[in-house]
Design an enzyme around this catalytic site. Structure first.
Site, PDB file in Angstrom:
ATOM      1  N   ASN A  11      10.105 108.400 -51.237  1.00  0.00           N
ATOM      2  CA  ASN A  11      10.649 109.677 -51.698  1.00  0.00           C
ATOM      3  C   ASN A  11      12.072 109.453 -52.202  1.00  0.00           C
ATOM      4  OD1 ASN A  11      11.588 112.276 -51.984  1.00  0.00           O
ATOM      5  ND2 ASN A  11      11.413 112.841 -49.822  1.00  0.00           N
ATOM      6  N   TRP A  12      12.229 109.465 -53.527  1.00  0.00           N
ATOM      7  CA  TRP A  12      13.544 109.154 -54.111  1.00  0.00           C
ATOM      8  C   TRP A  12      14.500 110.350 -54.031  1.00  0.00           C
ATOM      9  CZ3 TRP A  12      12.168 106.061 -59.252  1.00  0.00           C
ATOM     10  CH2 TRP A  12      11.434 104.919 -58.907  1.00  0.00           C
ATOM     11  N   LYS A  13      13.982 111.508 -53.664  1.00  0.00           N
ATOM     12  CA  LYS A  13      14.801 112.727 -53.543  1.00  0.00           C
ATOM     13  C   LYS A  13      15.612 112.942 -54.832  1.00  0.00           C
ATOM     14  CE  LYS A  13      14.709 112.080 -48.599  1.00  0.00           C
ATOM     15  NZ  LYS A  13      15.288 112.344 -47.305  1.00  0.00           N
ATOM     16  N   HIS A  97       8.434 119.348 -47.168  1.00  0.00           N
ATOM     17  CA  HIS A  97       9.436 118.387 -46.700  1.00  0.00           C
ATOM     18  C   HIS A  97      10.549 119.153 -45.975  1.00  0.00           C
ATOM     19  CE1 HIS A  97      12.701 115.488 -46.713  1.00  0.00           C
ATOM     20  NE2 HIS A  97      11.762 114.565 -46.780  1.00  0.00           N
ATOM     21  N   GLU A  99      13.631 119.015 -46.060  1.00  0.00           N
ATOM     22  CA  GLU A  99      14.741 119.493 -46.889  1.00  0.00           C
ATOM     23  C   GLU A  99      14.341 120.753 -47.653  1.00  0.00           C
ATOM     24  OE1 GLU A  99      15.393 115.656 -48.625  1.00  0.00           O
ATOM     25  OE2 GLU A  99      15.997 114.989 -46.635  1.00  0.00           O
ATOM     26  N   GLU A 169       7.877 114.074 -39.605  1.00  0.00           N
ATOM     27  CA  GLU A 169       9.254 113.708 -39.917  1.00  0.00           C
ATOM     28  C   GLU A 169      10.210 114.529 -39.050  1.00  0.00           C
ATOM     29  OE1 GLU A 169       9.630 111.830 -43.983  1.00  0.00           O
ATOM     30  OE2 GLU A 169       9.692 113.969 -44.336  1.00  0.00           O
ATOM     31  N   GLY A 175      17.402 110.589 -42.809  1.00  0.00           N
ATOM     32  CA  GLY A 175      18.661 110.228 -43.468  1.00  0.00           C
ATOM     33  C   GLY A 175      19.828 110.059 -42.508  1.00  0.00           C
ATOM     34  N   SER A 216      14.288 107.626 -41.289  1.00  0.00           N
ATOM     35  CA  SER A 216      15.017 106.365 -41.138  1.00  0.00           C
ATOM     36  C   SER A 216      14.102 105.177 -40.844  1.00  0.00           C
ATOM     37  CB  SER A 216      16.120 106.493 -40.082  1.00  0.00           C
ATOM     38  OG  SER A 216      17.041 107.513 -40.460  1.00  0.00           O
ATOM     39  N   GLY A 237      12.700 107.492 -47.259  1.00  0.00           N
ATOM     40  CA  GLY A 237      13.737 108.044 -48.138  1.00  0.00           C
ATOM     41  C   GLY A 237      14.707 106.942 -48.530  1.00  0.00           C
ATOM     42  N   GLY A 238      15.779 106.789 -47.743  1.00  0.00           N
ATOM     43  CA  GLY A 238      16.854 105.849 -48.062  1.00  0.00           C
ATOM     44  C   GLY A 238      16.355 104.451 -48.420  1.00  0.00           C
TER      45      GLY A 238
HETATM   46  P1  PGA Z   1      14.867 108.753 -44.696  1.00  0.00           P
HETATM   47  O1  PGA Z   1      14.052 109.969 -45.379  1.00  0.00           O
HETATM   48  O2  PGA Z   1      13.942 107.562 -44.706  1.00  0.00           O
HETATM   49  O3  PGA Z   1      16.082 108.557 -45.559  1.00  0.00           O
HETATM   50  O4  PGA Z   1      15.209 109.186 -43.313  1.00  0.00           O
HETATM   51  C1  PGA Z   1      12.710 110.205 -45.073  1.00  0.00           C
HETATM   52  C2  PGA Z   1      12.212 111.406 -45.838  1.00  0.00           C
HETATM   53  O5  PGA Z   1      12.981 112.337 -46.038  1.00  0.00           O
HETATM   54  O6  PGA Z   1      11.052 111.480 -46.255  1.00  0.00           O
END
Ligand code: PGA
Length: 256
Positions: A11-13, A97, A99, A169, A175, A216, A237-238
């Protein structure tokens, strides 16, 4: 035990502009494992779906979208429909998600509308669920996950579940560099699977559904997490922004 093929999503957000997105996609086509032991999807920002889609075309990497609106067309300024995503080659969508739930304010009811519309449009769905730190500290982790799972999947038919992946999640781990321990994550995944078996469908369907872990996940902890019996890959994500890290996680998931 049913053997489930792990599924890893990147997920590149709201990261990576045009050239960066294209570079990463190119690197991924060169470095991701070509094994069929893992399914892999990437989720670039809307603006670059077409460019990234062209680069990964013909590879085994699936093109995913981070969001969409569930109505087919009309006066919904700023939104993108499922058929527009299909036009761009998208075959997987993220829904709910954390977010989107906690920053943008999406409700369980909107999440459910999106799940039903995406399944109808023959998309693969990744439905995300997870508790906040406050909810975890109040001992509500399983209740929150069960509620989000049941409300998110309301009205989904048993035969549509082959198109659905869940992503657990924990909001406090996304993050932040904090990761759920493999044992805590396994316990949450097992409870979600039990909710699918007991409150929505049956054991056979629950056993077949993939549940990714997200929060993470990195090359250094992917093996422990993916080694748990109810963890079927990850939503990253990251670490998905670096080709080498994402490839290492995919390799790990494929080798479990
Ligand atoms: P993260 O994000 O790996 O940066 O914690 C995961 C996600 O939001 O899907």
């Amino acid at each position: 035990m049913t053997s489930r093929k792990p599924f890893v999503g990147g997920n590149w957000k709201m990261n990576l502009h045009g050239a960066e997105a294209q570079n990463l996609a190119t690197q991924l086509t060169e470095s991701l494992p070509t094994t069929d032991k893992v399914d892999i999807a990437i989720f670039p920002a809307f603006g670059y779906l077409a460019q990234v889609g062209k680069i990964i075309e013909g590879s085994s990497i699936k093109l995913g979208a981070q969001d969409f609106y569930h109505q087919p067309n009309g006066a919904f300024t700023g939104e993108v429909s499922l058929s527009m995503l299909t036009d761009l080659g998208v075959s997987v969508v993220l829904i709910g998600h954390s977010e989107r739930r906690h920053v943008i304010g999406e409700t369980d009811s909107l999440v459910n509308d999106k799940v039903l519309a995406a399944l109808e449009a023959n998309m693969q769905v990744i439905l995300c669920v997870g508790e906040t730190l406050e909810q975890r500290e109040a001992g509500k982790t399983d209740a929150i996950n069960m509620g989000q799972t049941l409300l998110g999947l309301a009205g989904v038919k048993a035969e549509q579940m082959a198109q659905v992946t869940l992503a657990y999640e924990p909001v406090w781990a996304i993050g932040t560099g904090k990761t759920a321990t493999p044992a805590d994550a396994q316990s949450a995944h097992l409870h979600i699977r039990q909710a699918l078996a007991q409150s929505l469908f049956n054991q056979k369907i629950a056993d077949a559904v993939r549940i990714q872990y997200g929060g993470s996940m990195k090359p250094g902890n992917a093996s422990e997490l993916c080694g748990e019996p109810d963890i079927d890959g990850g939503l990253i994500g990251g670490a998905a922004l670096q080709a080498a890290d994402f490839a290492a996680i995919c390799e790990t998931a494929a080798s479990q």
